[in-house]
Write an enzyme that holds these catalytic residues in place. Structure first.
Site, PDB file in Angstrom:
ATOM      1  N   GLY A 148       2.594   4.096  13.631  1.00  0.00           N
ATOM      2  CA  GLY A 148       3.180   2.804  13.977  1.00  0.00           C
ATOM      3  C   GLY A 148       2.512   2.177  15.189  1.00  0.00           C
ATOM      4  N   GLU A 162       9.542   0.851  10.802  1.00  0.00           N
ATOM      5  CA  GLU A 162      10.618   1.835  10.635  1.00  0.00           C
ATOM      6  C   GLU A 162       9.953   3.190  10.788  1.00  0.00           C
ATOM      7  OE1 GLU A 162      12.629   4.654   9.671  1.00  0.00           O
ATOM      8  OE2 GLU A 162      12.414   4.034   7.566  1.00  0.00           O
ATOM      9  N   LYS A 197       0.848  -1.199   0.000  1.00  0.00           N
ATOM     10  CA  LYS A 197       0.000   0.000   0.000  1.00  0.00           C
ATOM     11  C   LYS A 197       0.880   1.245   0.000  1.00  0.00           C
ATOM     12  CE  LYS A 197      -1.816   2.778   2.905  1.00  0.00           C
ATOM     13  NZ  LYS A 197      -1.874   4.011   2.054  1.00  0.00           N
ATOM     14  N   CYS A 255      13.458  10.562   7.720  1.00  0.00           N
ATOM     15  CA  CYS A 255      13.324  10.075   9.093  1.00  0.00           C
ATOM     16  C   CYS A 255      14.627  10.177   9.885  1.00  0.00           C
ATOM     17  CB  CYS A 255      12.816   8.640   9.091  1.00  0.00           C
ATOM     18  SG  CYS A 255      13.776   7.523   8.048  1.00  0.00           S
ATOM     19  N   GLY A 295       6.814   4.814   8.469  1.00  0.00           N
ATOM     20  CA  GLY A 295       6.046   6.050   8.613  1.00  0.00           C
ATOM     21  C   GLY A 295       6.241   6.636   9.993  1.00  0.00           C
ATOM     22  N   SER A 296       5.259   7.369  10.452  1.00  0.00           N
ATOM     23  CA  SER A 296       5.389   8.070  11.729  1.00  0.00           C
ATOM     24  C   SER A 296       5.233   7.114  12.901  1.00  0.00           C
ATOM     25  CB  SER A 296       4.331   9.170  11.832  1.00  0.00           C
ATOM     26  OG  SER A 296       3.043   8.608  11.986  1.00  0.00           O
ATOM     27  N   THR A 297       5.809   7.500  14.030  1.00  0.00           N
ATOM     28  CA  THR A 297       5.688   6.699  15.243  1.00  0.00           C
ATOM     29  C   THR A 297       4.240   6.624  15.702  1.00  0.00           C
ATOM     30  OG1 THR A 297       7.954   7.192  15.928  1.00  0.00           O
ATOM     31  CG2 THR A 297       6.419   6.541  17.660  1.00  0.00           C
ATOM     32  N   GLU A 298       3.489   7.717  15.535  1.00  0.00           N
ATOM     33  CA  GLU A 298       2.088   7.726  15.951  1.00  0.00           C
ATOM     34  C   GLU A 298       1.290   6.661  15.197  1.00  0.00           C
ATOM     35  OE1 GLU A 298       4.041  11.437  16.918  1.00  0.00           O
ATOM     36  OE2 GLU A 298       3.837  10.376  15.004  1.00  0.00           O
ATOM     37  N   GLU A 317       9.550  15.412  16.105  1.00  0.00           N
ATOM     38  CA  GLU A 317       9.983  15.315  14.707  1.00  0.00           C
ATOM     39  C   GLU A 317       9.232  16.331  13.861  1.00  0.00           C
ATOM     40  OE1 GLU A 317      11.046  11.787  11.596  1.00  0.00           O
ATOM     41  OE2 GLU A 317       9.093  11.667  12.581  1.00  0.00           O
TER      42      GLU A 317
END
Length: 373
Positions: A129, A146, A71, A180, A124-127, A277
């Site tokens: 993730g 990641e 995706k 990142c 992508g973003s930690t949020e 970030e």
């Protein structure tokens, strides 16, 4: 990436293991391990390096015998769709690689939660993730992540100033700071602070912003209006919380999603521009005095993706590298990537590794086979 991973396809090996089994004295065994494909892999990739991220994800999954549903980000689906056409032309059987454009909250969430998906690999973003982990809990599918970063870039007083200045600028302004591992926290030993800050600011002033297809453009726009608002919001927050703008600090022009390359100083360690970030061409520079201090400051973050060290003293470099909790530490360079070099993060920068031999572990199951002779 595809050439490198293709080489691993014939080198995925198990082990033979000698058993003792003390409660079965005198018995003989032949035991070995196999590495087998996990199965159906959902791979969700970001917009900042869309074709590269597709290659990083697809190549090891295919080399280890899995099938993939890829995706792409909703902002950048076209490269993945073109890659799918090329994969079909190359003769990969139908159903092995499937490209599914869509929004994260619908297509991405459905893939992460689907019981027929055996693993999800997300960049992508930690949020987001964290949302992936929650969605994957239904069938306890395997997950690799990641995620974000707030990488420290450390210039010691014995560094070559010209090399360190250029390197520090590249660390944050590469790909408009939409990276990142961007070296967004620049730590400079006190004796070099003014020189390095002015050097990086000078490079920032000289960067030509403009459309990506215009000759001479050195930095294009951010990806979207949403990202423009995010980055300029952080610039406003930095000023409100006491940071001083050496160069940049605002939107560039009245049209397009352009942000001026920005150098901030004087930000308190607790401020948003230091802690969070930004994902734009914004660096916060801070002075430090000794190595013990800087090791603690570099690690004072929820992230642990990348770091840079600039010094002529190789002993200091390796001593400091061993103390920094990050998945990649560059010494006298930055943003060096290679298909053979593992990449990933500590802490909230993710789980698992991309590339290199290590990525094979992320796409295989280990089966132990034990036979009594």
């Amino acid at each position: 990436m595809f050439h490198y991973m293709a080489g691993w396809a014939t080198k995925i090996e198990g082990n033979t293991i000698t058993l003792s089994v003390p409660y079965m004295p005198g018995a003989g065994f032949h035991a070995y391990t196999l590495r087998e494909p996990i199965g159906v892999i959902a791979q969700i990739i970001p917009w900042n390096f869309p074709l590269l991220m597709a290659a990083w994800k697809l190549a090891p999954a295919l080399a280890t015998g899995n099938t993939v549903i890829l995706k792409p980000a909703e902002q950048t689906p076209l490269t993945a769709l073109r890659l799918a056409e090329l994969i079909a032309e190359a003769g990969i059987p139908d159903g092995v690689v499937n490209v599914l454009p869509g929004y994260g909250e619908s297509a991405g969430a459905a893939l992460a939660a689907h019981d027929d998906v055996d693993k999800v690999a997300f960049t992508g973003s930690t949020e987001v993730g964290k949302l992936i982990v929650q969605a994957a809990a239904g069938n306890l599918k395997k997950v690799t992540l990641e995620l974000g970063g707030k990488s420290p870039n450390i210039v010691l007083d014995d560094a070559d100033p010209d090399i360190a200045i250029q390197g520090a600028a590249n660390a944050i302004f590469f790909n408009h700071g939409q990276c990142c591992v961007a070296g967004s926290r620049l730590f400079i030993q006190e004796d070099r602070f003014d020189q390095v800050v002015e050097g990086v600011a000078g490079i920032a002033r000289g960067i030509k912003l403009g459309p990506g297809l215009e000759p001479g453009t050195q930095m294009g726009p951010l990806v979207s209006d949403e990202q423009l608002q995010r980055v300029t919001g952080y610039l406003d927050s930095g000023r409100d919380e006491g940071a001083h703008t050496v160069v940049g600090g605002s939107r560039h022009g009245e049209q397009g999603y352009f942000v001026q390359p920005t150098v901030l100083i004087g930000a308190h360690p607790s401020t948003k521009v230091v802690r969070e970030e930004i994902f734009g061409p914004v660096v916060v520079a801070s002075p430090f005095s000794d190595l013990d201090q800087i090791a603690a400051e570099a690690n004072d973050t929820t992230y642990g993706l990348g770091a840079g060290i600039w010094t002529r003293d190789i002993s200091k470099a390796h001593a400091l590298a061993s103390r920094i909790r990050a998945g990649t530490v560059w010494i006298n360079c930055y943003n060096v990537f290679d298909a053979a070099l593992p990449f990933g993060g500590y802490k909230q920068s993710g789980w698992g590794r991309e590339m290199g031999h290590e990525v094979l572990e992320a796409y295989t199951e280990v089966k132990a086979v034990c036979t009594q002779l």
